[in-house]
Scaffold this motif. Structure first.
Motif, PDB file in Angstrom:
ATOM      1  N   ARG A  17       0.834  -1.215   0.000  1.00  0.00           N
ATOM      2  CA  ARG A  17       0.000   0.000   0.000  1.00  0.00           C
ATOM      3  C   ARG A  17       0.862   1.255   0.000  1.00  0.00           C
ATOM      4  O   ARG A  17       0.594   2.204  -0.741  1.00  0.00           O
ATOM      5  CB  ARG A  17      -0.921  -0.003   1.217  1.00  0.00           C
ATOM      6  CG  ARG A  17      -2.065  -1.007   1.146  1.00  0.00           C
ATOM      7  CD  ARG A  17      -2.930  -0.954   2.387  1.00  0.00           C
ATOM      8  NE  ARG A  17      -3.621   0.333   2.503  1.00  0.00           N
ATOM      9  CZ  ARG A  17      -4.333   0.690   3.565  1.00  0.00           C
ATOM     10  NH1 ARG A  17      -4.437  -0.135   4.605  1.00  0.00           N
ATOM     11  NH2 ARG A  17      -4.940   1.867   3.598  1.00  0.00           N
ATOM     12  N   VAL A  18       1.901   1.252   0.825  1.00  0.00           N
ATOM     13  CA  VAL A  18       2.813   2.406   0.862  1.00  0.00           C
ATOM     14  C   VAL A  18       3.482   2.587  -0.499  1.00  0.00           C
ATOM     15  O   VAL A  18       3.575   3.709  -1.028  1.00  0.00           O
ATOM     16  CB  VAL A  18       3.873   2.226   1.964  1.00  0.00           C
ATOM     17  CG1 VAL A  18       4.949   3.306   1.866  1.00  0.00           C
ATOM     18  CG2 VAL A  18       3.223   2.253   3.341  1.00  0.00           C
ATOM     19  N   SER A  19       3.936   1.490  -1.072  1.00  0.00           N
ATOM     20  CA  SER A  19       4.595   1.538  -2.372  1.00  0.00           C
ATOM     21  C   SER A  19       3.660   2.080  -3.442  1.00  0.00           C
ATOM     22  O   SER A  19       4.049   2.913  -4.269  1.00  0.00           O
ATOM     23  CB  SER A  19       5.072   0.136  -2.757  1.00  0.00           C
ATOM     24  OG  SER A  19       5.660   0.128  -4.033  1.00  0.00           O
ATOM     25  N   THR A  20       2.407   1.632  -3.425  1.00  0.00           N
ATOM     26  CA  THR A  20       1.442   2.061  -4.433  1.00  0.00           C
ATOM     27  C   THR A  20       1.184   3.557  -4.354  1.00  0.00           C
ATOM     28  O   THR A  20       1.169   4.258  -5.384  1.00  0.00           O
ATOM     29  CB  THR A  20       0.120   1.294  -4.266  1.00  0.00           C
ATOM     30  OG1 THR A  20       0.370  -0.111  -4.362  1.00  0.00           O
ATOM     31  CG2 THR A  20      -0.883   1.695  -5.333  1.00  0.00           C
ATOM     32  N   GLN A  21       0.962   4.057  -3.144  1.00  0.00           N
ATOM     33  CA  GLN A  21       0.712   5.494  -2.985  1.00  0.00           C
ATOM     34  C   GLN A  21       1.912   6.305  -3.486  1.00  0.00           C
ATOM     35  O   GLN A  21       1.742   7.330  -4.159  1.00  0.00           O
ATOM     36  CB  GLN A  21       0.441   5.820  -1.514  1.00  0.00           C
ATOM     37  CG  GLN A  21      -0.774   5.141  -0.933  1.00  0.00           C
ATOM     38  CD  GLN A  21      -2.055   5.481  -1.682  1.00  0.00           C
ATOM     39  OE1 GLN A  21      -2.448   6.637  -1.764  1.00  0.00           O
ATOM     40  NE2 GLN A  21      -2.691   4.487  -2.270  1.00  0.00           N
ATOM     41  N   MET A  22       3.104   5.847  -3.158  1.00  0.00           N
ATOM     42  CA  MET A  22       4.306   6.553  -3.583  1.00  0.00           C
ATOM     43  C   MET A  22       4.443   6.538  -5.101  1.00  0.00           C
ATOM     44  O   MET A  22       4.712   7.575  -5.729  1.00  0.00           O
ATOM     45  CB  MET A  22       5.540   5.915  -2.939  1.00  0.00           C
ATOM     46  CG  MET A  22       6.855   6.569  -3.326  1.00  0.00           C
ATOM     47  SD  MET A  22       8.270   5.730  -2.587  1.00  0.00           S
ATOM     48  CE  MET A  22       8.288   4.209  -3.545  1.00  0.00           C
ATOM     49  N   ILE A  23       4.246   5.383  -5.712  1.00  0.00           N
ATOM     50  CA  ILE A  23       4.467   5.242  -7.151  1.00  0.00           C
ATOM     51  C   ILE A  23       3.430   6.007  -7.958  1.00  0.00           C
ATOM     52  O   ILE A  23       3.759   6.593  -8.995  1.00  0.00           O
ATOM     53  CB  ILE A  23       4.484   3.744  -7.543  1.00  0.00           C
ATOM     54  CG1 ILE A  23       5.706   3.054  -6.944  1.00  0.00           C
ATOM     55  CG2 ILE A  23       4.461   3.584  -9.057  1.00  0.00           C
ATOM     56  CD1 ILE A  23       7.031   3.707  -7.308  1.00  0.00           C
ATOM     57  N   VAL A  24       2.187   6.026  -7.514  1.00  0.00           N
ATOM     58  CA  VAL A  24       1.164   6.785  -8.241  1.00  0.00           C
ATOM     59  C   VAL A  24       1.566   8.261  -8.326  1.00  0.00           C
ATOM     60  O   VAL A  24       1.395   8.911  -9.359  1.00  0.00           O
ATOM     61  CB  VAL A  24      -0.218   6.633  -7.578  1.00  0.00           C
ATOM     62  CG1 VAL A  24      -1.216   7.600  -8.206  1.00  0.00           C
ATOM     63  CG2 VAL A  24      -0.726   5.204  -7.734  1.00  0.00           C
ATOM     64  N   GLY A  25       2.136   8.782  -7.237  1.00  0.00           N
ATOM     65  CA  GLY A  25       2.600  10.164  -7.254  1.00  0.00           C
ATOM     66  C   GLY A  25       3.869  10.349  -8.058  1.00  0.00           C
ATOM     67  O   GLY A  25       3.962  11.259  -8.904  1.00  0.00           O
ATOM     68  N   VAL A  26       4.852   9.486  -7.833  1.00  0.00           N
ATOM     69  CA  VAL A  26       6.143   9.616  -8.515  1.00  0.00           C
ATOM     70  C   VAL A  26       6.000   9.411 -10.023  1.00  0.00           C
ATOM     71  O   VAL A  26       6.774   9.965 -10.808  1.00  0.00           O
ATOM     72  CB  VAL A  26       7.157   8.611  -7.921  1.00  0.00           C
ATOM     73  CG1 VAL A  26       8.447   8.574  -8.738  1.00  0.00           C
ATOM     74  CG2 VAL A  26       7.468   8.969  -6.483  1.00  0.00           C
ATOM     75  N   ALA A  27       4.994   8.652 -10.432  1.00  0.00           N
ATOM     76  CA  ALA A  27       4.816   8.367 -11.864  1.00  0.00           C
ATOM     77  C   ALA A  27       4.619   9.630 -12.689  1.00  0.00           C
ATOM     78  O   ALA A  27       4.835   9.612 -13.910  1.00  0.00           O
ATOM     79  CB  ALA A  27       3.637   7.423 -12.073  1.00  0.00           C
ATOM     80  N   ALA A  28       4.214  10.715 -12.048  1.00  0.00           N
ATOM     81  CA  ALA A  28       4.073  11.974 -12.791  1.00  0.00           C
ATOM     82  C   ALA A  28       5.416  12.458 -13.324  1.00  0.00           C
ATOM     83  O   ALA A  28       5.483  13.132 -14.363  1.00  0.00           O
ATOM     84  CB  ALA A  28       3.445  13.040 -11.892  1.00  0.00           C
ATOM     85  N   ILE A  29       6.505  12.095 -12.633  1.00  0.00           N
ATOM     86  CA  ILE A  29       7.835  12.578 -13.008  1.00  0.00           C
ATOM     87  C   ILE A  29       8.272  12.065 -14.372  1.00  0.00           C
ATOM     88  O   ILE A  29       9.068  12.703 -15.070  1.00  0.00           O
ATOM     89  CB  ILE A  29       8.869  12.154 -11.936  1.00  0.00           C
ATOM     90  CG1 ILE A  29       8.478  12.740 -10.572  1.00  0.00           C
ATOM     91  CG2 ILE A  29      10.275  12.589 -12.302  1.00  0.00           C
ATOM     92  CD1 ILE A  29       8.527  14.240 -10.502  1.00  0.00           C
ATOM     93  N   VAL A  30       7.749  10.902 -14.783  1.00  0.00           N
ATOM     94  CA  VAL A  30       8.238  10.301 -16.029  1.00  0.00           C
ATOM     95  C   VAL A  30       7.884  11.134 -17.257  1.00  0.00           C
ATOM     96  O   VAL A  30       8.390  10.870 -18.342  1.00  0.00           O
ATOM     97  CB  VAL A  30       7.739   8.848 -16.199  1.00  0.00           C
ATOM     98  CG1 VAL A  30       8.120   8.002 -14.995  1.00  0.00           C
ATOM     99  CG2 VAL A  30       6.233   8.803 -16.436  1.00  0.00           C
ATOM    100  N   ALA A  31       7.028  12.123 -17.077  1.00  0.00           N
ATOM    101  CA  ALA A  31       6.735  13.018 -18.199  1.00  0.00           C
ATOM    102  C   ALA A  31       7.995  13.729 -18.678  1.00  0.00           C
ATOM    103  O   ALA A  31       8.095  14.115 -19.847  1.00  0.00           O
ATOM    104  CB  ALA A  31       5.686  14.051 -17.784  1.00  0.00           C
TER     105      ALA A  31
END
Length: 214
Positions: free
Chosen positions: A142-156
């Motif tokens: 759950r912690v990983s998912t919350q972090m990755i959903v946010g960090v995924a914006a960086i890949v733009a």
């Protein structure tokens, strides 16, 4: 009202970007969790190996995401591949520590009882240790998912898929037409995706965690 006007006629594009973002987050968390659990199974019985692995995972989380992306661009170029590798790497880290802690916290007397009735080593792992460790592992996921959903914006920044393109295009055009609306739309949708994933993981926990240890 301007936000509503911005959304008109763009539902298809926004839905597609949302799907890309959710899909990328789901896939990278899934891959990261499998890798993390596999690594935890290799080291959790070794006190030194467990300590070093947990420490390494915590240190790895301090690596700047943009710096890692920049390094990955050199061998893999722009686009999905460096984005996926970076996100899967960071998705692995929160799960490793929880998996090791969960497996090591299984009471020894429970393992001894399973051995006493003739369970094999693999059967104990699959039917005793992993189920008892699963609530702690799921918390890490759950912690990983919350972090990755946010960090995924960086890949733009490296032309990766997802809602990050809306946010960064909007920020780059601040003061221009629809700039704020673009950034706000991307941000709100990322928050909604994170909430939906967390609700699904809570439901998964209720379905998979034995009632006696919930």
């Amino acid at each position: 009202m301007s936000l509503w006007n911005y959304l008109q006629g763009r539902q298809g594009t926004i839905a597609f970007l949302s799907y890309q973002h959710a899909s990328l987050a789901f896939q990278t968390v899934l891959v990261g969790s499998v890798i993390a659990i596999a690594l935890a199974l290799l080291v959790y019985r070794l006190p030194l190996g467990s300590a070093l692995t947990i420490t390494a995972s915590r240190i790895a989380l301090t690596i700047p995401t943009l710096a890692l992306l920049a390094l990955l661009i050199i061998p893999f170029g722009l686009g999905v591949v460096p984005s996926f590798i970076m996100l899967a790497f960071f998705a692995t880290m929160p799960v490793i520590g929880n998996a090791i802690v969960g497996l090591r916290s299984v009471p020894p007397n429970v393992i001894e009882a399973a051995q006493g009735i003739g369970f094999s080593r693999w059967r104990i792992l699959l039917t005793v240790e992993l189920p008892l460790a699963w609530p702690v592992i799921l918390t890490g996921i759950r912690v990983s998912t919350q972090m990755i959903v946010g960090v995924a914006a960086i890949v733009a920044y490296v032309l990766g898929p997802g809602l990050g393109s809306l946010i960064f295009n909007g920020l780059a055009r601040l003061g221009g037409a629809n700039a704020l609306e673009m950034a706000l739309t991307g941000t709100v949708l990322i928050v909604l995706i994170a909430l939906i994933f967390d609700a699904l993981l809570v439901l998964l926990g209720r379905l998979t965690i034995p009632r006696g240890i919930q």
